[in-house]
Design an enzyme around this catalytic site. Structure first.
Site, short mmCIF file in Angstrom:
data_model
loop_
_atom_site.label_atom_id
_atom_site.label_comp_id
_atom_site.label_asym_id
_atom_site.label_seq_id
_atom_site.Cartn_x
_atom_site.Cartn_y
_atom_site.Cartn_z
N ARG A 27 50.50 56.97 69.69
CA ARG A 27 51.90 56.56 69.77
C ARG A 27 52.18 55.85 71.09
O ARG A 27 52.40 54.64 71.14
CB ARG A 27 52.81 57.79 69.60
CG ARG A 27 54.29 57.45 69.36
CD ARG A 27 55.08 57.17 70.61
NE ARG A 27 55.03 58.23 71.60
CZ ARG A 27 55.48 58.11 72.84
NH1 ARG A 27 56.01 56.95 73.26
NH2 ARG A 27 55.38 59.11 73.70
N ASP A 28 52.10 56.56 72.19
CA ASP A 28 52.40 55.96 73.50
C ASP A 28 51.36 54.90 73.86
O ASP A 28 51.68 53.94 74.55
CB ASP A 28 52.41 57.07 74.55
CG ASP A 28 53.01 56.62 75.88
OD1 ASP A 28 53.76 55.63 75.88
OD2 ASP A 28 52.73 57.26 76.90
N HIS A 220 53.01 64.52 82.19
CA HIS A 220 52.60 63.25 81.58
C HIS A 220 52.42 62.23 82.72
O HIS A 220 53.39 61.63 83.18
CB HIS A 220 53.69 62.80 80.60
CG HIS A 220 53.36 61.57 79.83
ND1 HIS A 220 53.27 61.57 78.45
CD2 HIS A 220 53.12 60.29 80.21
CE1 HIS A 220 53.00 60.34 78.03
NE2 HIS A 220 52.90 59.55 79.09
N HIS A 222 50.72 58.85 84.61
CA HIS A 222 50.09 57.53 84.49
C HIS A 222 49.22 57.31 85.72
O HIS A 222 49.47 57.87 86.79
CB HIS A 222 51.15 56.43 84.36
CG HIS A 222 51.81 56.40 83.02
ND1 HIS A 222 51.87 55.27 82.24
CD2 HIS A 222 52.42 57.37 82.29
CE1 HIS A 222 52.51 55.53 81.11
NE2 HIS A 222 52.85 56.81 81.12
N CYS A 253 54.29 51.33 79.15
CA CYS A 253 55.67 51.51 78.71
C CYS A 253 56.27 50.13 78.54
O CYS A 253 56.32 49.35 79.51
CB CYS A 253 56.48 52.32 79.72
SG CYS A 253 58.22 52.48 79.25
N ASN A 262 48.05 55.49 80.59
CA ASN A 262 48.16 56.93 80.73
C ASN A 262 46.86 57.51 81.29
O ASN A 262 45.80 56.87 81.28
CB ASN A 262 48.41 57.56 79.36
CG ASN A 262 49.77 57.25 78.81
OD1 ASN A 262 50.77 57.76 79.28
ND2 ASN A 262 49.83 56.41 77.78
#
Length: 313
Positions: A27-28, A220, A222, A253, A262
């Site tokens: 997803r991300d 989360h 990065h 993003c 990520n």
């Protein structure tokens, strides 16, 4: 393939014995791709990640296709994941319409996504922070009434490309507000990768003081400045047991151009296994999956562990 006996297991005092990796690559990761990945490839990616032992694989997002065209196929994708327990397949929803779409397909875990800063709330949701929280309130309430678990993502917890440093108290306030809405879990996002271990420890200690249980927090990170693993270790020292990561280091993003990939799941697993922390993940199968996806996307992965292991094959 992983060389026998490597990484050598050397435990460190005071760390968790087991960590749940919340995999976000499908997803991300894929939402930031310039070209749309076919639905069948996404489904295969998710199946392979689940087969590698990742307990949670975030599947897709029920946002309007105009905003994230790479995930416009949510209705087509989710049914192709039949056979995987939907409790393992959380999805993002931005509003009640997104919730309706997700529930209609049998989703059992959802996430809402807010911001610790006004600038990013405006860029990402076209709302103020408090207006976004008000939008989430009926979504969370209805999801809970349906017996669905809710995660609250919070972006820009450590720094913002427009506003610069984010005061810890400001992040804590929005975290507390998301929990008060009924979120079961929070994910603290270092969206542009500017956090450092001291900042991580300070934020987590401040959340303790605000009555936020460590068991309800995920992180989360990065890797924009190469700090993701160091920040993860700081979180582990605090007792955090939920870590977000992305297979092959995919992602960024679309609303924050300075956000690079990520934390790579392979890099995270290598570190955790070296520390003797259980994950349930088969690193060889995970590596093979990320090599396959890198071939699909036509570019190498930024994950150092992935490169090291795949070059030995």
């Amino acid at each position: 393939m992983t060389a026998a006996g490597l990484p050598m297991e050397v435990t460190a005092e005071g760390l968790p014995t087991r960590v749940r990796i919340h995999e976000v690559g499908a997803r991300d990761g894929l939402q930031n791709e310039q070209t749309v990945v076919p639905t069948e490839i996404k489904a295969e990616f998710i199946r392979r990640l689940a087969d590698a032992g990742l307990p949670t694989v975030e599947a897709t997002s029920f946002v309007h296709p105009k905003w994230v065209p790479q995930l416009a196929d949510a209705e087509q994708l989710f049914p192709q994941l039949d056979g995987i327990d939907p409790e393992r397949l959380p999805v993002l929803v931005p509003n009640e319409r997104g919730l309706d779409r997700a529930l209609a397909l049998g989703a059992r875990r959802i996430a809402v996504f807010g911001s610790a800063t006004e600038s990013f709330a405006k860029a990402n949701l076209n709302r103020t922070v408090d207006e976004a929280l008000a939008m989430f309130a009926p979504v969370v309430a209805r999801a809970k009434d349906a017996g669905v678990q809710v995660r609250g993502y919070l972006s820009m917890c450590f720094g913002d490309p427009w506003e610069g440093p984010v005061p810890v108290a400001q992040t804590v306030r929005v975290c507390r507000a998301l929990l008060d809405l009924g979120c079961d879990e929070l994910s603290l996002g270092d969206t542009i990768g500017v956090a450092t271990p001291g900042h991580v420890r300070t934020l987590l200690a401040s959340l303790d003081e605000a009555g936020v249980a460590t068991s309800r927090i995920g992180v989360h990170f990065h890797d924009t400045y190469g700090q993701a693993l160091a920040n993860t270790f700081a979180a582990l020292q605090h007792g955090i047991t939920t870590i977000d990561a992305s297979a092959g280091g995919l992602g960024g993003c679309p609303y924050a151009k300075s956000a690079t990939g990520n934390l790579a799941t392979e890099d995270l697993v290598w570190m955790l296994h070296g520390l003797g922390i259980e994950t349930g993940v088969d690193l060889d199968r995970l590596t093979a999956t990320s090599v396959w996806m890198a071939d699909v996307l036509g570019r190498p992965s930024p994950s150092r562990t992935l490169r090291a292991l795949s070059h030995k094959e």
